[in-house]
Design an enzyme around this catalytic site. Sequence first.
Site, PDB file in Angstrom:
ATOM      1  N   HIS A 143     -19.392  78.195  36.439  1.00  0.00           N
ATOM      2  CA  HIS A 143     -18.419  79.288  36.430  1.00  0.00           C
ATOM      3  C   HIS A 143     -18.727  80.284  35.308  1.00  0.00           C
ATOM      4  O   HIS A 143     -19.114  79.894  34.209  1.00  0.00           O
ATOM      5  CB  HIS A 143     -17.007  78.753  36.194  1.00  0.00           C
ATOM      6  CG  HIS A 143     -16.385  78.085  37.376  1.00  0.00           C
ATOM      7  ND1 HIS A 143     -16.668  76.791  37.736  1.00  0.00           N
ATOM      8  CD2 HIS A 143     -15.472  78.532  38.276  1.00  0.00           C
ATOM      9  CE1 HIS A 143     -15.958  76.461  38.802  1.00  0.00           C
ATOM     10  NE2 HIS A 143     -15.228  77.504  39.156  1.00  0.00           N
ATOM     11  N   ASN A 174     -23.874  73.122  31.166  1.00  0.00           N
ATOM     12  CA  ASN A 174     -22.600  73.394  31.822  1.00  0.00           C
ATOM     13  C   ASN A 174     -21.526  72.391  31.415  1.00  0.00           C
ATOM     14  O   ASN A 174     -20.368  72.758  31.195  1.00  0.00           O
ATOM     15  CB  ASN A 174     -22.796  73.373  33.341  1.00  0.00           C
ATOM     16  CG  ASN A 174     -21.530  73.686  34.106  1.00  0.00           C
ATOM     17  OD1 ASN A 174     -20.770  74.571  33.734  1.00  0.00           O
ATOM     18  ND2 ASN A 174     -21.291  72.954  35.182  1.00  0.00           N
TER      19      ASN A 174
END
Length: 299
Positions: A143, A174
């Site tokens: 994201h 991440n």
Amino acid sequence: MQLLRAGLTLALGAGLGAAAESWWRQRADARATPGLLSRLPVLPVAAAAGLPAVPGAPAGGGPGELAKYGLPGVAQLKSRASYVLCYDPRTRGALWVVEQLRPEGLRGDGNRSSCDFHEDDSVHAYHRATNADYRGSGFDRGHLAAAANHRWSQKAMDDTFYLSNVAPQVPHLNQNAWNNLEKYSRSLTRTYQNVYVCTGPLFLPRTEADGKSYVKYQVIGKNHVAVPTHFFKVLILEAAGGQIELRSYVMPNAPVDEAIPLEHFLVPIESIERASGLLFVPNILARAGSLKAITAGSK
């Protein structure tokens, strides 16, 4: 810092201010409903300016005539419930994503287990990523505007799962150091009145054995989704007294030891502006008048 040093002098250039102001006024006139756009203190946007007439141009000619059959492409701005995004069809991802964090937005009915990553149908099929592009690639769907930033409604959280808000990210990054930076960004809502976050990819050059510098990056899937070499996150912090602070981070898209303090990844905002082709400081100063930039080692 070796991972960061080599590439942060890439100048892509950007003449964005006037176009951003023009777009802002048009948007405000067109939509009176309050929303994220109306509250942004900075909007670094590569929008197309109007085509002025050229004195002395032949009748029926000039820039307006050149656009008779449309322009092949301009910046693709997308306004979601939880963020504003500028899309780059060449990379199949965002140039940048801007969001606003406030304490009340970090809690609510948004449930991540009810969300699924999905294609952005507002992007032409030639230029958008699909879930199949990520399958077996070895990269996470990372994201840019984090889902946990927008628990205030299910729609707001769902919108963060558009693949236009995602970039191929090394899983270790991440799930660890980048996740820590996202958590830190949220924690600042306890100290600052408003926290604005701008996140995006970087494609930085490296000097190779022949002494020349090259910009090289992997692409994944049949749609050739670009894998960034680095990511940036710029935090624009509004204190209760009206002071504006700026914190700008760059992390390599590689495994990063999460024991390394986040301060290690602070960089001068100018390095991100040069590398990304975006401008932050002129737009902030136009609205705030003063700015305190926090860099590594500063108090």
